[in-house]
Design a protein around this motif. Structure first.
Motif, PDB file in Angstrom:
ATOM      1  N   GLY A 183       0.046  -2.035  -3.044  1.00 45.15           N
ATOM      2  CA  GLY A 183      -1.086  -2.634  -2.345  1.00 45.15           C
ATOM      3  C   GLY A 183      -0.884  -2.973  -0.881  1.00 45.15           C
ATOM      4  O   GLY A 183      -1.599  -3.836  -0.357  1.00 45.15           O
ATOM      5  N   MET A 184       0.057  -2.338  -0.199  1.00 47.10           N
ATOM      6  CA  MET A 184       0.208  -2.654   1.220  1.00 47.10           C
ATOM      7  C   MET A 184      -1.041  -2.199   1.984  1.00 47.10           C
ATOM      8  O   MET A 184      -1.488  -1.055   1.847  1.00 47.10           O
ATOM      9  CB  MET A 184       1.463  -1.995   1.784  1.00 47.10           C
ATOM     10  N   PRO A 185      -1.638  -3.078   2.789  1.00 50.21           N
ATOM     11  CA  PRO A 185      -2.960  -2.818   3.363  1.00 50.21           C
ATOM     12  C   PRO A 185      -3.085  -1.544   4.200  1.00 50.21           C
ATOM     13  O   PRO A 185      -4.131  -0.895   4.183  1.00 50.21           O
ATOM     14  CB  PRO A 185      -3.209  -4.064   4.224  1.00 50.21           C
ATOM     15  N   TYR A 186      -2.031  -1.159   4.927  1.00 52.33           N
ATOM     16  CA  TYR A 186      -2.164  -0.035   5.861  1.00 52.33           C
ATOM     17  C   TYR A 186      -2.314   1.311   5.160  1.00 52.33           C
ATOM     18  O   TYR A 186      -2.685   2.303   5.790  1.00 52.33           O
ATOM     19  CB  TYR A 186      -0.944   0.005   6.794  1.00 52.33           C
ATOM     20  N   LEU A 187      -2.066   1.372   3.860  1.00 45.98           N
ATOM     21  CA  LEU A 187      -2.099   2.654   3.157  1.00 45.98           C
ATOM     22  C   LEU A 187      -3.456   3.349   3.256  1.00 45.98           C
ATOM     23  O   LEU A 187      -3.529   4.569   3.224  1.00 45.98           O
ATOM     24  CB  LEU A 187      -1.729   2.463   1.689  1.00 45.98           C
ATOM     25  N   SER A 188      -4.523   2.563   3.390  1.00 48.96           N
ATOM     26  CA  SER A 188      -5.849   3.184   3.514  1.00 48.96           C
ATOM     27  C   SER A 188      -5.956   3.998   4.797  1.00 48.96           C
ATOM     28  O   SER A 188      -6.665   5.004   4.838  1.00 48.96           O
ATOM     29  CB  SER A 188      -6.948   2.115   3.469  1.00 48.96           C
ATOM     30  N   ASN A 189      -5.258   3.576   5.853  1.00 50.92           N
ATOM     31  CA  ASN A 189      -5.252   4.350   7.107  1.00 50.92           C
ATOM     32  C   ASN A 189      -4.564   5.693   6.914  1.00 50.92           C
ATOM     33  O   ASN A 189      -4.794   6.626   7.699  1.00 50.92           O
ATOM     34  CB  ASN A 189      -4.553   3.567   8.215  1.00 50.92           C
ATOM     35  N   THR A 235       8.796   3.075   2.920  1.00 46.94           N
ATOM     36  CA  THR A 235      10.236   3.074   3.178  1.00 46.94           C
ATOM     37  C   THR A 235      10.547   2.344   4.476  1.00 46.94           C
ATOM     38  O   THR A 235      11.502   1.554   4.554  1.00 46.94           O
ATOM     39  CB  THR A 235      10.770   4.519   3.248  1.00 46.94           C
ATOM     40  N   ASP A 236       9.736   2.583   5.492  1.00 49.54           N
ATOM     41  CA  ASP A 236       9.940   1.908   6.773  1.00 49.54           C
ATOM     42  C   ASP A 236       9.713   0.401   6.652  1.00 49.54           C
ATOM     43  O   ASP A 236      10.429  -0.396   7.283  1.00 49.54           O
ATOM     44  CB  ASP A 236       8.995   2.494   7.833  1.00 49.54           C
ATOM     45  N   ILE A 237       8.722  -0.009   5.853  1.00 49.85           N
ATOM     46  CA  ILE A 237       8.506  -1.442   5.627  1.00 49.85           C
ATOM     47  C   ILE A 237       9.727  -2.058   4.972  1.00 49.85           C
ATOM     48  O   ILE A 237      10.220  -3.119   5.387  1.00 49.85           O
ATOM     49  CB  ILE A 237       7.264  -1.677   4.748  1.00 49.85           C
ATOM     50  N   PRO A 251       0.183  -8.638  -0.731  1.00 52.60           N
ATOM     51  CA  PRO A 251      -0.413  -7.297  -0.642  1.00 52.60           C
ATOM     52  C   PRO A 251      -1.701  -7.225  -1.453  1.00 52.60           C
ATOM     53  O   PRO A 251      -2.009  -8.108  -2.260  1.00 52.60           O
ATOM     54  CB  PRO A 251       0.680  -6.398  -1.223  1.00 52.60           C
ATOM     55  N   PHE A 252      -2.447  -6.148  -1.267  1.00 54.86           N
ATOM     56  CA  PHE A 252      -3.756  -6.013  -1.897  1.00 54.86           C
ATOM     57  C   PHE A 252      -3.686  -6.105  -3.421  1.00 54.86           C
ATOM     58  O   PHE A 252      -2.789  -5.555  -4.058  1.00 54.86           O
ATOM     59  CB  PHE A 252      -4.391  -4.671  -1.539  1.00 54.86           C
ATOM     60  N   SER A 253      -4.648  -6.790  -3.970  1.00 54.56           N
ATOM     61  CA  SER A 253      -4.870  -6.780  -5.412  1.00 54.56           C
ATOM     62  C   SER A 253      -5.455  -5.421  -5.806  1.00 54.56           C
ATOM     63  O   SER A 253      -5.862  -4.618  -4.953  1.00 54.56           O
ATOM     64  CB  SER A 253      -5.858  -7.877  -5.795  1.00 54.56           C
ATOM     65  N   TYR A 254      -5.520  -5.196  -7.110  1.00 52.46           N
ATOM     66  CA  TYR A 254      -6.154  -3.953  -7.571  1.00 52.46           C
ATOM     67  C   TYR A 254      -7.615  -3.913  -7.147  1.00 52.46           C
ATOM     68  O   TYR A 254      -8.124  -2.851  -6.759  1.00 52.46           O
ATOM     69  CB  TYR A 254      -6.052  -3.828  -9.090  1.00 52.46           C
ATOM     70  N   ARG A 274       6.247  -9.091   5.240  1.00 53.61           N
ATOM     71  CA  ARG A 274       5.905  -8.332   6.450  1.00 53.61           C
ATOM     72  C   ARG A 274       4.905  -7.220   6.112  1.00 53.61           C
ATOM     73  O   ARG A 274       5.061  -6.502   5.130  1.00 53.61           O
ATOM     74  CB  ARG A 274       7.189  -7.744   7.035  1.00 53.61           C
ATOM     75  N   ARG A 275       3.853  -7.109   6.895  1.00 49.80           N
ATOM     76  CA  ARG A 275       2.801  -6.094   6.773  1.00 49.80           C
ATOM     77  C   ARG A 275       1.892  -6.300   5.564  1.00 49.80           C
ATOM     78  O   ARG A 275       1.218  -5.368   5.124  1.00 49.80           O
ATOM     79  CB  ARG A 275       3.394  -4.672   6.718  1.00 49.80           C
ATOM     80  N   SER A 276       1.854  -7.517   5.052  1.00 47.84           N
ATOM     81  CA  SER A 276       0.990  -7.769   3.900  1.00 47.84           C
ATOM     82  C   SER A 276      -0.434  -8.142   4.285  1.00 47.84           C
ATOM     83  O   SER A 276      -1.280  -8.344   3.405  1.00 47.84           O
ATOM     84  CB  SER A 276       1.590  -8.880   3.021  1.00 47.84           C
TER      85      SER A 276
END
Length: 404
Positions: A174-180, A193-195, A143-146, A27-29
């Motif tokens: 590497g979860m994608p939303y972290l950039s936001n 934690t929510d994921i 999830p995102f690669s390095y 989920r969320r990957s």
């Protein structure tokens, strides 16, 4: 929106064909983003946006269509207004009851191209195999690669050194939303934690009717603390007994399987390199995203050797390798990766800080006589390669286009 060409290069040959494209993963990957990238590809090929029909079944507006019959009737109605071939996108399709019957019927009745996503490996078992045998192809989205993390991090912080970026990757994952969230520690921790809570409750507990959530979380905690270590269900049972919780090994195995089906955990089997057989005891487990481990359990930097292993393992999966742990005499090779006719060996270490460490890490290959590539990967900046065994800094290793 980052162009995830690693996946698009695999999906592209199937676009437009009468075969259902199934995108699965944690989920969320990034599965929903992949659907958008596929739409962009179709637009470049001359398809118009009017030919797209999209449903996200986590959107409450689509609750009326969460049965096979209702969704089928709605699609038939909407397709009647489309000029030419229809392109159907169904996000989190597992929320639709008996969705397999609907998708199979649409495939037969309509001139359409179908894409679906789901967050559970059961999506591709049972009835789907019956209804759609030979008519679907699966792509697991991770999830995102390095490399992907580096690209997005540098867009926000262009002056960041590669060492700084990798340090952030070690704790954030590497979860994608972290950039936001601009990769800021506290908001990212809360999001991860929510994921974790969402995956456990929606994709593990709810789908498997698990009642003892506390026991489930204790088992996940044990596995997270022992990422990359060999252990058995019996070892978990003994540990829980020391915590005054009694549980059968069968229950433990069922809970672990449920976590695997939710793409939260990955099991790696051990292979006897002399006997050429798969060993059935003391397997290893890794997490889909090491950032979730830091958010929930902490100590990624304290257990950095385990986290580096986790990162390398997930990178092998992204690149399409089948992975086992290699047992050679009394020694173990961390990973054996096979892909079609390719094969490689990887040993992961934190730092080659002493002659003893160097001898141990390189020495695991002493009994392996074939000519496939053999790597020792660590955080060291200097090259310690010897006797045909390659040594790479882990950042360099993860950014290499090929490992042959």
């Amino acid at each position: 929106m980052i162009n995830r060409e690693l996946y698009m290069s695999r999906i592209r040959p199937f676009i437009g064909l009468d075969i259902i494209k199934v995108l699965t993963g944690l989920r969320r990957s990034g599965k929903s983003v992949m659907l958008e990238l596929i739409k962009e590809e179709l637009l470049r090929q001359g398809v118009t946006s009017a030919q797209f029909l999209s449903f996200n079944f986590e959107d409450m507006n689509n609750i009326p269509y969460c049965t096979a019959e209702a969704l089928h009737d709605e699609i038939k109605k909407r397709v009647s207004a489309v000029d030419g071939k229809s392109y159907l996108f169904f996000d989190e399709i597992q929320e639709v009851r008996d969705w397999e019957r609907c998708i199979n019927s649409l495939r037969i009745e309509l001139e359409c191209d179908i894409y679906i996503t789901g967050s559970n490996a059961k999506l591709l078992s049972g009835e789907l195999a019956t209804y759609l045998a030979g008519r679907y192809v699966e792509f697991v989205i991770y999830p995102f690669s390095y490399r992907e993390f580096l690209m997005l991090y540098r867009e926000i912080y262009p002056e960041a050194t590669e060492q700084k970026v990798f340090s952030s990757y070690l704790t954030l994952g590497g979860m994608p939303y972290l950039s936001n969230l601009r990769f800021e520690a506290e908001p990212c921790r809360q999001y991860l934690t929510d994921i974790y809570n969402s995956v456990v409750l929606k994709d593990v507990v709810k789908r498997n009717n698990i009642r003892d959530i506390d026991m489930l979380e204790r088992i996940i905690a044990y596995i997270s603390a022992n990422v990359g270590n060999t252990f058995s269900a019996n070892a978990i049972s003994k540990y829980l007994k020391s915590e005054y919780r009694t549980v059968s090994t069968e229950t433990i195995l069922n809970y672990i399987k449920a976590c695997e089906e939710a793409f939260l955990l990955y099991r790696v089997r051990r292979q006897d390199l002399q006997g050429k057989k798969i060993l059935t005891v003391n397997e290893k487990y890794y997490l889909a995203d090491h950032g979730i481990r830091e958010a929930i359990f902490g100590e990624n930097l304290k257990d950095i050797n385990l986290i580096l292993e986790n990162i390398v393992y997930m990178e092998l999966l992204r690149r399409g390798y089948q992975v086992t742990v290699g047992k050679s005499g009394e020694r173990e090779v961390d990973f054996i990766g096979t892909r079609q006719k390719e094969k490689l060996y990887i040993q992961v270490s934190y730092l080659l800080a002493s002659d003893d460490t160097i001898s141990r890490e390189f020495g695991v290959y002493d009994l392996i006589r074939d000519n496939y590539p053999k790597y020792v990967v660590s955080m060291d900046e200097f090259d310690f390669g010897r006797n045909g065994i390659k040594h790479k800094n882990i950042r360099e290793f993860l950014l290499m286009a090929e490992w042959n």
